[in-house]
Scaffold this active site. Structure first.
Site, PDB file in Angstrom:
ATOM      1  N   ASP A 123      30.242  35.492  36.777  1.00  0.00           N
ATOM      2  CA  ASP A 123      30.575  35.893  38.144  1.00  0.00           C
ATOM      3  C   ASP A 123      29.362  35.579  39.004  1.00  0.00           C
ATOM      4  OD1 ASP A 123      32.904  36.821  37.108  1.00  0.00           O
ATOM      5  OD2 ASP A 123      32.619  38.923  37.637  1.00  0.00           O
ATOM      6  N   ASP A 161      45.559  38.361  38.559  1.00  0.00           N
ATOM      7  CA  ASP A 161      44.970  39.681  38.289  1.00  0.00           C
ATOM      8  C   ASP A 161      46.118  40.678  38.257  1.00  0.00           C
ATOM      9  OD1 ASP A 161      42.489  38.487  38.414  1.00  0.00           O
ATOM     10  OD2 ASP A 161      42.053  39.158  40.460  1.00  0.00           O
TER      11      ASP A 161
END
Lengths: 199, 265
Positions: B12, B131
């Site tokens: 990330d 997601d």
């Protein structure tokens, strides 16, 4: 050593150019006739689609074929390899017909695209695959594969079907995987290819 | 030998630095993306995913630069996602050396963008990231959790902040039809918890589509990878367990090989 990388479409050519540069080549991503004529080796990269890549190559087609016939070491990668054949189920267009055969879609019973690391099983030993171990893993990213109509397979891979993952009629070679994304094994193959070009 | 199952460390990236959130909030810095990419490549990672978690437009320019530097450093493939807002964004990332781009919010807000990216760059470079969060309260229950309670997986966008009402299994099918070449399925419930992947979710999606599925969210032990592969995932992604060196990629692969899963040496 000057390497002509055909600008056949948008995609990741950066990694390929970086790998070739690291191995001592001077790659140029271009469609210029001058660059093609000055090149010591030719690479057709794995970007674009069958039809769009052929359209872009159209003005260069006779010069490209002439260069290969006169012995310029040539490497087709992924889609670039598929351009070597007569036709493809991916889309219309007459291929370069450097190799006899056609390109078809992976069988329905396997997931497509074929994404990931799969193995090379040797068919014959060539300078291109020198130092490449039997059964080693290389990285694939494709939905179509070539069906040969002549005995020029160098290595095979199985994914739902067994297909020629490396084929060659020296000085022209095609690989269905991405050597620039296949770790040390891939770099070895690219290095062998440049070795051919130096000869 | 069949196609190997892939182990994918995820980085990330916030303004050029690697961070890892816990349940999408509370970011902690852990390093330089190029350095980590090289480290994981040497460890035997099969692929990398770089997720841009920077909110600003400025930060996105940084990501193109990160992609270029990572591409020059490593010789395995990587996907870049997070904040891809247009076909042009996808083009810039691919031209910088990314092998695939993943779209998440854009895909939901503008499904035609999946088709556009797939047409332009090929389905093999088009990843749709989904997601999902378990919804127990409304909609049609279709899956059962570990306690046998019924839920349906709901798609969330904007980094997990906005619910969409979309069923993740139906959305997976739709994404495939539109031209996605791969799905990156993240469980919001499991992300950062270390409790393992959301197996019922992965199983339902892997059965619904015929493109590769990457499991994401919840891995902390080698067994979790085995569970994901048994559920039908083709690849499994993890961040914290590798960043904090709880296990190396090689340890995970050794475990999987002993369990009969084909992995790249």
């Amino acid at each position: 050593m000057k390497i002509f990388i055909a600008a056949t479409g948008v995609g990741n050519i950066h990694s390929l150019a970086t790998a070739l540069r690291r191995l001592g080549g001077e790659p140029e991503v271009t469609l210029s006739l001058r660059a093609l004529r000055e090149a010591d080796a030719i690479v057709l990269p794995g970007v674009g689609s069958f039809s769009s890549a052929l359209r872009r190559l159209e003005p260069l087609r006779p010069h490209l074929l002439e260069a290969v016939e006169s012995g310029a070491p040539t490497l087709g990668i992924c889609l670039g390899y598929q351009l070597f054949f007569r036709e493809s189920e991916e889309g219309p267009g007459r291929g370069l017909e450097l190799f006899k055969g056609r390109v078809v879609r992976l069988p329905k019973h396997v997931k497509a695209p074929h994404i990931g690391w799969n193995t090379l099983e040797r068919v014959k030993q060539t300078p291109l695959t020198e130092g490449v171990e039997e059964g080693c893993f290389v990285y694939f990213l494709h939905s179509y594969y070539p069906v040969l109509e002549e005995q020029i397979a160098i290595a095979e891979t199985t994914y739902g079907v067994t297909f020629p993952s490396i084929a060659g009629k020296p000085p022209a070679y095609g690989v269905q995987f991405h050597p620039e994304r296949s770790g040390q094994v891939g770099l070895r193959i690219l290095s062998n290819f440049l070795g051919e070009a130096r000869r | 030998m069949p196609l190997a199952k892939r182990i994918i460390p995820c980085l990330d990236v916030d303004r050029g630095r690697v961070v890892k959130g816990v349940k999408f909030t509370g970011l902690r810095g852990v390093g330089d993306p190029v350095e980590l990419a090289a480290y994981y490549t040497a460890q035997g990672a099969d692929e990398l995913v770089l997720l841009d978690v920077t909110a600003s437009v400025e930060g996105r320019k940084t990501m193109v630069e990160v992609a270029r530097r990572v591409a020059e450093e490593i010789s395995i493939p990587f996907t870049v996602g997070g904040g891809v807002g247009s076909v042009e964004d996808a083009r810039r990332l691919l031209e910088s050396g990314a092998d695939k781009v993943s779209v998440n919010t854009l895909a939901v807000v503008k499904p035609a963008s999946i088709a556009a990216i797939s047409r332009e760059f090929g389905s093999q470079s088009t990843v749709v990231a989904i997601d999902a969060k378990r919804n127990y309260t409304r909609g049609n229950p279709m899956l059962q959790d570990e306690q046998g309670r019924e839920f349906w997986p709901e798609v969330y966008i904007y980094s997990g902040r906005k619910q969409t009402g979309l069923n993740a299994v139906e959305w997976s099918r739709r994404a495939e039809e539109l031209g996605a070449g791969e799905l990156l399925v993240t469980s919001i419930d499991r992300d950062g918890t270390g409790l393992g992947y959301d197996i019922p979710l992965l199983k339902a999606i892997a059965e619904a589509v015929s493109i590769p599925v990457i499991a994401s969210g919840g891995a902390s032990r080698p067994e979790h990878f085995l569970e994901a592969f048994k559920a039908g995932a083709d690849a499994a992604l993890a961040a914290s367990m590798f960043h904090y060196r709880r296990y190396t990629i090689r340890e995970v692969k050794d475990y999987l090989r002993r369990a009969g899963i084909v992995v790249r040496a």
